[in-house]
Design a protein around this motif. Structure first.
Motif, PDB file in Angstrom:
ATOM      1  N   THR A 196       0.834  -1.211   0.000  1.00 26.26           N
ATOM      2  CA  THR A 196       0.000   0.000   0.000  1.00 26.26           C
ATOM      3  C   THR A 196       0.868   1.261   0.000  1.00 26.26           C
ATOM      4  O   THR A 196       2.041   1.215   0.403  1.00 26.26           O
ATOM      5  CB  THR A 196      -0.891   0.071   1.265  1.00 26.26           C
ATOM      6  N   GLY A 197       0.248   2.354  -0.391  1.00 27.68           N
ATOM      7  CA  GLY A 197       0.945   3.636  -0.374  1.00 27.68           C
ATOM      8  C   GLY A 197       1.399   4.019   1.030  1.00 27.68           C
ATOM      9  O   GLY A 197       2.505   4.535   1.214  1.00 27.68           O
ATOM     10  N   SER A 198       0.553   3.782   2.019  1.00 27.46           N
ATOM     11  CA  SER A 198       0.923   4.127   3.402  1.00 27.46           C
ATOM     12  C   SER A 198       2.203   3.420   3.817  1.00 27.46           C
ATOM     13  O   SER A 198       3.055   3.996   4.496  1.00 27.46           O
ATOM     14  CB  SER A 198      -0.198   3.723   4.371  1.00 27.46           C
TER      15      SER A 198
ATOM     16  N   PHE B 140      -1.736  14.651   2.330  1.00 24.93           N
ATOM     17  CA  PHE B 140      -2.242  13.327   2.719  1.00 24.93           C
ATOM     18  C   PHE B 140      -1.229  12.289   2.283  1.00 24.93           C
ATOM     19  O   PHE B 140      -0.864  12.213   1.106  1.00 24.93           O
ATOM     20  CB  PHE B 140      -3.607  13.029   2.086  1.00 24.93           C
ATOM     21  N   HIS B 141      -0.766  11.478   3.247  1.00 28.86           N
ATOM     22  CA  HIS B 141       0.219  10.445   2.918  1.00 28.86           C
ATOM     23  C   HIS B 141      -0.240   9.051   3.351  1.00 28.86           C
ATOM     24  O   HIS B 141       0.555   8.117   3.311  1.00 28.86           O
ATOM     25  CB  HIS B 141       1.565  10.767   3.576  1.00 28.86           C
ATOM     26  N   GLY B 142      -1.484   8.917   3.800  1.00 30.00           N
ATOM     27  CA  GLY B 142      -1.967   7.607   4.220  1.00 30.00           C
ATOM     28  C   GLY B 142      -2.491   7.644   5.646  1.00 30.00           C
ATOM     29  O   GLY B 142      -2.434   8.684   6.305  1.00 30.00           O
TER      30      GLY B 142
ATOM     31  N   GLU C 259       3.840  15.425  -1.453  1.00 28.70           N
ATOM     32  CA  GLU C 259       3.163  14.855  -2.617  1.00 28.70           C
ATOM     33  C   GLU C 259       3.614  15.664  -3.831  1.00 28.70           C
ATOM     34  O   GLU C 259       3.738  16.890  -3.740  1.00 28.70           O
ATOM     35  CB  GLU C 259       1.649  15.011  -2.478  1.00 28.70           C
TER      36      GLU C 259
ATOM     37  N   ASP D  12       6.196  11.860  -2.767  1.00 32.37           N
ATOM     38  CA  ASP D  12       5.131  10.871  -2.707  1.00 32.37           C
ATOM     39  C   ASP D  12       4.393  10.934  -4.049  1.00 32.37           C
ATOM     40  O   ASP D  12       3.606  11.842  -4.300  1.00 32.37           O
ATOM     41  CB  ASP D  12       4.207  11.220  -1.531  1.00 32.37           C
TER      42      ASP D  12
ATOM     43  N   VAL E  15       2.440   8.560  -5.083  1.00 34.58           N
ATOM     44  CA  VAL E  15       1.406   7.527  -5.017  1.00 34.58           C
ATOM     45  C   VAL E  15       0.228   7.880  -5.938  1.00 34.58           C
ATOM     46  O   VAL E  15      -0.346   7.012  -6.590  1.00 34.58           O
ATOM     47  CB  VAL E  15       0.971   7.292  -3.543  1.00 34.58           C
ATOM     48  N   GLN E  16      -0.103   9.171  -6.022  1.00 31.67           N
ATOM     49  CA  GLN E  16      -1.163   9.583  -6.959  1.00 31.67           C
ATOM     50  C   GLN E  16      -0.597   9.980  -8.321  1.00 31.67           C
ATOM     51  O   GLN E  16      -1.220   9.781  -9.351  1.00 31.67           O
ATOM     52  CB  GLN E  16      -1.919  10.799  -6.408  1.00 31.67           C
TER      53      GLN E  16
ATOM     54  N   LYS F 285      -1.119   2.926  -5.977  1.00 28.81           N
ATOM     55  CA  LYS F 285      -2.297   3.179  -6.817  1.00 28.81           C
ATOM     56  C   LYS F 285      -2.134   2.726  -8.272  1.00 28.81           C
ATOM     57  O   LYS F 285      -2.315   1.568  -8.591  1.00 28.81           O
ATOM     58  CB  LYS F 285      -2.668   4.654  -6.742  1.00 28.81           C
TER      59      LYS F 285
HETATM   60  C1  LIG Z   1      -0.432  10.865  -2.048  1.00 29.00           C
HETATM   61  C2  LIG Z   1      -0.831   9.646  -1.284  1.00 29.00           C
HETATM   62  N1  LIG Z   1       0.067   9.000  -0.535  1.00 29.00           N
HETATM   63  C3  LIG Z   1      -0.239   7.889   0.155  1.00 29.00           C
HETATM   64  C4  LIG Z   1      -1.514   7.383   0.140  1.00 29.00           C
HETATM   65  C5  LIG Z   1      -1.844   6.146   0.920  1.00 29.00           C
HETATM   66  O1  LIG Z   1      -2.010   5.068   0.066  1.00 29.00           O
HETATM   67  P1  LIG Z   1      -2.836   3.773   0.537  1.00 29.00           P
HETATM   68  O2  LIG Z   1      -4.264   4.174   0.672  1.00 29.00           O
HETATM   69  O3  LIG Z   1      -2.593   2.791  -0.568  1.00 29.00           O
HETATM   70  O4  LIG Z   1      -2.236   3.336   1.821  1.00 29.00           O
HETATM   71  C6  LIG Z   1      -2.495   8.004  -0.630  1.00 29.00           C
HETATM   72  C7  LIG Z   1      -3.873   7.474  -0.678  1.00 29.00           C
HETATM   73  O5  LIG Z   1      -4.813   8.099  -1.039  1.00 29.00           O
HETATM   74  C8  LIG Z   1      -2.147   9.162  -1.360  1.00 29.00           C
HETATM   75  O6  LIG Z   1      -3.047   9.814  -2.110  1.00 29.00           O
END
Ligand SMILES: Cc1ncc(COP(=O)(O)O)c(C=O)c1O
Length: 454
Positions: free
Chosen positions: A135-137, A169-171, A235, A267, A269-270, A296
């Motif tokens: 997962t991103g978190s 937001f990072h999780g 992010e 980050d 992730v998005q 993601k």
């Molecule tokens: C920029 C960012 N980092 C981390 C996360 C966390 O990812 P996850 O929900 O897969 O743990 C998200 C989730 O929305 C995100 O948008």
């Protein structure tokens, strides 16, 4: 404050177009048994999305089992970059699942080797080693570990500050949540780690001062000494608003991190895998981070995430100390390899750029007519439309919710509003969406704004 859509079916006008079909009341009366089961057995905190029972999804459309079809502006939650249900991804998953290997932990496997090699080959130097997670978190937690170890190594235990940004937001795990910049999400933590510090994000809307000077002044105002900063984490664009920093700011930040032996961690992730019109979001800034975090859109489907960095940093932890039960699950790796092939082969970053330009032009036109739209941010196929009290930057969550609800009733599906005050309508369709479908769905959004502000 997030809210629920409710389970009382409403009669809505029928919709039958090239890309959308709404032919029932919403929520669909026949779907109530499923929705009620979820309410009964899942925690309240799982609620809040439009009550569409996802049955099948293909390309940029989501279908329920009752004859309705939406243009998807969510991609799940920015997952399906290569499109929903792509045959190539399904085949890769089926082939791997049928091969007899469903899991491998950290034991070597061909699939994991292929994926880390593929990712490293697509990333700019010095991002040459890749650690796969789920997962991103988790990627953020892993980054925190690498950051703290790096800080202690180059500056002693006092060099442990992780600077991140307001509204980030990072999780939802403990470290990721502390690195985030949304106070209401952190209330449960209680004893916050003082090593996490947030500064304003230079979005040019709520933070008018976009100069890098403001970063340094903000740090000083928090009582942080530069030499104690182990990393700056952000992010690539802020998920809650889709706002990017200016390239000049990011260049200055890169220099500042180098000068202070602090890591720059992006980050992605998005932003990764074509979402913003380039393969990696950080390409817009012309810089390379010390660590990049992915999730993601990496697989467009099954859960997978990755941390990428230079060898010295990625090898800083002893043998056996960075593993995870599902690290590089072979079925997930097969899905990711197939999805990445599609993103590259079909030039989906270029499509995101082209169709995204059409989307952003339409959004800016709407903004010029509607004082309730405070800002339109984003690039490529991500956009954040901030709803405000006219003439101010005060968020109007009521309006944002009304707009998302009206769009859902008209066959355009978004997740519920996000960002500052829960008032940003976020648009993030699969990168395979066509110009015709973007124009059709943008017209629905415009009508929704028109009706909601009448
Ligand atoms: C920029 C960012 N980092 C981390 C996360 C966390 O990812 P996850 O929900 O897969 O743990 C998200 C989730 O929305 C995100 O948008």
């Amino acid at each position: 404050m997030a809210r629920d859509f409710g389970l009382i079916p409403q009669v809505v006008p029928k919709v039958e177009t090239r890309h959308r079909r709404i032919v029932t009341a919403l929520p669909v009366p026949e779907s109530l048994a499923t929705l009620e089961k979820l309410h009964r057995y899942e925690p309240l905190a799982m609620r809040g999305q439009p009550p569409v029972v996802w049955h099948r999804a293909e390309g940029f459309q989501v279908y329920d089992p009752y004859g309705n079809c939406w243009i998807d502006w969510s991609s799940g939650v920015l997952i399906t970059n290569a499109g929903h249900g792509r045959r190539e991804i399904v085949d890769a998953v089926v082939a791997q699942a049928s091969s007899g290997l469903l899991t491998n932990y950290a034991f070597p496997s061909e699939m994991r080797a292929r994926l880390v090699e593929r990712l490293a080959s697509l990333l700019p130097k010095p991002l040459e080693k890749v650690f796969l997670l789920t997962t991103g978190s988790e990627t953020v937690e892993c980054a925190i570990k690498l950051i703290r170890a790096h800080g202690a190594k180059v500056g002693g235990r006092a060099k442990n500050i992780i600077v991140s940004y307001d509204d980030a937001f990072h999780g939802r795990t403990l470290g990721a949540q502390q690195a985030g910049g949304i106070p209401s999400l952190k209330e449960w933590i209680g004893n916050m780690d003082p090593g996490f510090v947030q500064v304003p994000f230079p979005d040019g809307f709520r933070t008018a001062d976009t100069s890098f000077d403001f970063f340094e002044r903000s740090l000083a105002a928090c009582g942080v000494q530069s030499r104690n900063v182990a990393a700056v984490l952000l992010e690539t664009y802020q998920g809650g608003s889709a706002a990017f920093a200016l390239p000049d700011y990011m260049h200055a930040l890169r220099k500042w991190c180098d000068a202070n032996e602090a890591l720059l961690v992006l980050d992605e992730v998005q932003a990764g895998f074509g979402r913003t019109g380039t393969m990696w979001g950080f390409e817009h800034y012309g810089i390379v981070p010390d660590l990049a975090l992915f999730g993601k859109g990496i697989s467009s489907s099954l859960p997978l995430a990755a941390v990428a960095g230079p060898a010295d940093l990625m090898d800083s932890q002893p043998i056996g100390t960075m593993t995870s039960t599902h690290t590089g699950n072979p079925v997930c790796c097969a899905a990711a390899l197939a999805s990445i092939d599609l993103v590259v082969r079909e030039k989906l970053p270029a499509n995101a750029c082209k169709v995204g330009n059409v989307l952003h032009e339409r959004l800016r036109e709407m903004q010029s007519r509607l004082p309730q739209i405070g800002s339109v941010q984003g690039r490529g196929l991500v956009a954040g439309v901030a709803c405000v009290e006219p003439g101010t930057t005060q968020p109007d969550a009521e309006l944002a919710w009304d707009v998302v609800r009206r769009c859902y009733e008209q066959g355009v599906l978004m997740f519920s509003p996000v960002g500052f005050g829960g008032a940003t309508v976020k648009i993030a369709p699969p990168l395979v969406i066509t110009e015709a479908a973007i124009l059709e769905s943008a017209a629905v959004l415009e009508e929704a704004f028109g009706e909601a502000t009448r």
